[in-house]
Design an enzyme around this catalytic site. Structure first.
Site: not given
Length: 202
Positions: A119, A156
């Protein structure tokens, strides 16, 4: 030297304090970190560690704990798969130690987290890489964070506006994770301060 899981946790706390501050924790600080009700419980674990040679006790001092020199060179703990709901530095998550010193990164790293998935690939954080993490909850928009949403831990880019937080992937195939702080629990585990490539580990 075989330690119980709890003794290993106490030893990791001592190492972290020494790395971050230059001196060991007090009994009360160890007790607070582990959720003990009194410093006496910490004292029992310290005595057990001393009997096993993992630490040396200095009588009459509140911070009278000394790490043998050989023990100081283990380096940073490498955190593998994090079980849902349990502390990220729980002993069962530590799969190895890396001999890099915390001061190699700025701010200094407290542990290395093994990245799962792709990701964050667009900024070069790939599956199997180690993310150096500084333990803090003081993070700002645009920084790379390790966040716990519910019982899942994720890496993230952080963005917050009011009560809304977005955890943004660096891969267009992954949608941002939107968190409404009024309804959902979000805990920042730390700040990403560097990456060690998987290929550099071999």
């Amino acid at each position: 030297m075989k330690l119980t899981a709890r003794q290993s946790q106490v030893l990791d706390i001592i190492r972290r304090y020494v790395d971050e501050t230059g001196y060991p924790p007090t009994r009360a600080e160890i007790a607070a970190e582990l959720g003990f009700r009194s410093a006496n419980a910490a004292e029992e674990h310290l005595r057990a560690l001393a009997r096993k040679g993992a630490i040396e006790m200095v009588p009459g001092a509140s911070r009278g704990i000394r790490l043998p020199e050989a023990e100081e060179d283990l380096g940073l703990p490498v955190i593998g798969q994090v079980a849902a709901g349990s502390p990220i530095l729980a002993q069962e998550h530590i799969e190895d130690h890396c001999t890099l010193q915390p001061g190699f990164f700025s701010p200094s790293a407290d542990y290395l987290l093994r990245v799962r998935g792709m990701s964050m690939k667009d900024i070069g954080i790939l599956d199997g890489d180690l993310l150096a993490v500084h333990s803090t909850q003081d993070v700002h928009n645009g920084q790379i964070v390790v966040a716990r949403v519910g019982e899942e831990v994720t890496v993230k880019r952080f963005r917050r506006e009011g009560n809304k937080v977005w955890l943004i992937a660096e891969n267009e195939e992954f949608a941002p994770i939107e968190v409404d702080l009024a309804e959902q629990e979000l805990f920042i585990e730390g700040l990403g301060v560097g990456v060690i490539r998987r290929s550099d580990l071999h």
